[in-house]
Design an enzyme around this catalytic site. Structure first.
Site, mmCIF file in Angstrom:
data_model
loop_
_atom_site.group_PDB
_atom_site.id
_atom_site.type_symbol
_atom_site.label_atom_id
_atom_site.label_comp_id
_atom_site.label_asym_id
_atom_site.label_seq_id
_atom_site.Cartn_x
_atom_site.Cartn_y
_atom_site.Cartn_z
ATOM 1 N N THR A 18 0.824 -1.201 0.000
ATOM 2 C CA THR A 18 0.000 0.000 0.000
ATOM 3 C C THR A 18 0.864 1.259 0.000
ATOM 4 O O THR A 18 1.917 1.293 0.625
ATOM 5 C CB THR A 18 -0.925 -0.014 1.226
ATOM 6 O OG1 THR A 18 -1.910 -1.014 1.022
ATOM 7 C CG2 THR A 18 -1.606 1.321 1.450
ATOM 8 N N VAL A 47 -12.664 -6.583 -0.087
ATOM 9 C CA VAL A 47 -12.457 -5.154 0.141
ATOM 10 C C VAL A 47 -11.631 -5.014 1.407
ATOM 11 O O VAL A 47 -12.025 -5.490 2.471
ATOM 12 C CB VAL A 47 -13.798 -4.402 0.300
ATOM 13 C CG1 VAL A 47 -13.545 -2.937 0.657
ATOM 14 C CG2 VAL A 47 -14.626 -4.508 -0.976
ATOM 15 N N THR A 71 -2.462 -6.005 7.237
ATOM 16 C CA THR A 71 -3.549 -6.945 6.958
ATOM 17 C C THR A 71 -4.877 -6.273 7.294
ATOM 18 O O THR A 71 -5.244 -6.112 8.468
ATOM 19 C CB THR A 71 -3.359 -8.234 7.778
ATOM 20 O OG1 THR A 71 -2.045 -8.742 7.521
ATOM 21 C CG2 THR A 71 -4.383 -9.278 7.372
ATOM 22 N N GLY A 72 -5.571 -5.864 6.231
ATOM 23 C CA GLY A 72 -6.701 -4.968 6.379
ATOM 24 C C GLY A 72 -7.811 -5.433 7.299
ATOM 25 O O GLY A 72 -8.476 -4.611 7.950
HETATM 26 N N1 ASP Z 1 -4.064 -2.870 3.889
HETATM 27 C C1 ASP Z 1 -4.103 -3.462 2.575
HETATM 28 C C2 ASP Z 1 -5.267 -4.418 2.526
HETATM 29 O O1 ASP Z 1 -5.498 -5.140 3.478
HETATM 30 C C3 ASP Z 1 -2.873 -4.189 2.209
HETATM 31 C C4 ASP Z 1 -1.616 -3.381 2.277
HETATM 32 O O2 ASP Z 1 -1.459 -2.554 3.179
HETATM 33 O O3 ASP Z 1 -0.743 -3.586 1.442
HETATM 34 O O4 ASP Z 1 -5.916 -4.488 1.511
#
Ligand code: ASP
Length: 154
Positions: A18, A47, A71-72
């Site tokens: 991200t 999502v 990890t979202g």
């Molecule tokens: N936070 C993002 C998700 O879970 C992944 C990332 O930070 O690369 O989609």
């Protein structure tokens, strides 16, 4: 999925893809942006936290601006970005203390991994992550550019 394909998708470096930004303008307004491709090998239709205001992204002139990576699912469960700003706004924590409370304590206790960058209207800047590294940089007027990847860097 065969074993080789699974191995090719396994990224256990503790770093994510991200791209996030937080900014403070001359008038004291803060903003946050978060752009992601999600997690490697994610389920179709998933999502993540990045587009969810309050989870992977949040900004308020009353507290701070936060952009998250990790990890979202965990960031959604904890509404990480909003929680950091709430601790600043309602509990009077410094930005760094609030970011550490949510990332080092709450996120870690839940088993989540990742980190945040944050800025407040008064110019405080903070980052916090519980992974081995987080690609990051920070710049403020009159201060040198700071760039880091791993924990032992500034
Ligand atoms: N936070 C993002 C998700 O879970 C992944 C990332 O930070 O690369 O989609």
């Amino acid at each position: 999925m065969v074993a080789d394909e699974a191995a090719a998708l396994a990224h256990d470096e503790g770093k994510y893809g991200t791209v996030g930004v937080v900014a403070l303008d001359q008038a004291g307004h803060v903003a946050a942006g978060t752009s992601t491709g999600g997690t490697t090998g994610k389920r179709w239709g998933r999502v993540g936290d990045s587009p969810i205001i309050g989870a992977g992204n949040y900004a308020s002139d009353a507290s701070c601006a936060v952009s998250a990576t990790g990890t979202g699912e965990y960031f959604i469960r904890l509404t990480v970005a909003r929680e950091i700003c709430a601790l600043v706004e309602h509990k009077g924590l410094s930005l760094q203390a609030a970011a550490d409370e949510v990332i080092q304590t709450k996120l870690t206790a839940l088993g989540g991994d990742g980190g945040v960058i944050a800025v407040a209207p008064d110019g405080q800047m903070a980052w916090s992550y519980n992974t081995s590294g987080m690609y990051r940089a920070r710049l403020a007027a009159g201060e040198p550019l700071t760039v880091g990847i791993y924990k032992d860097e500034p």
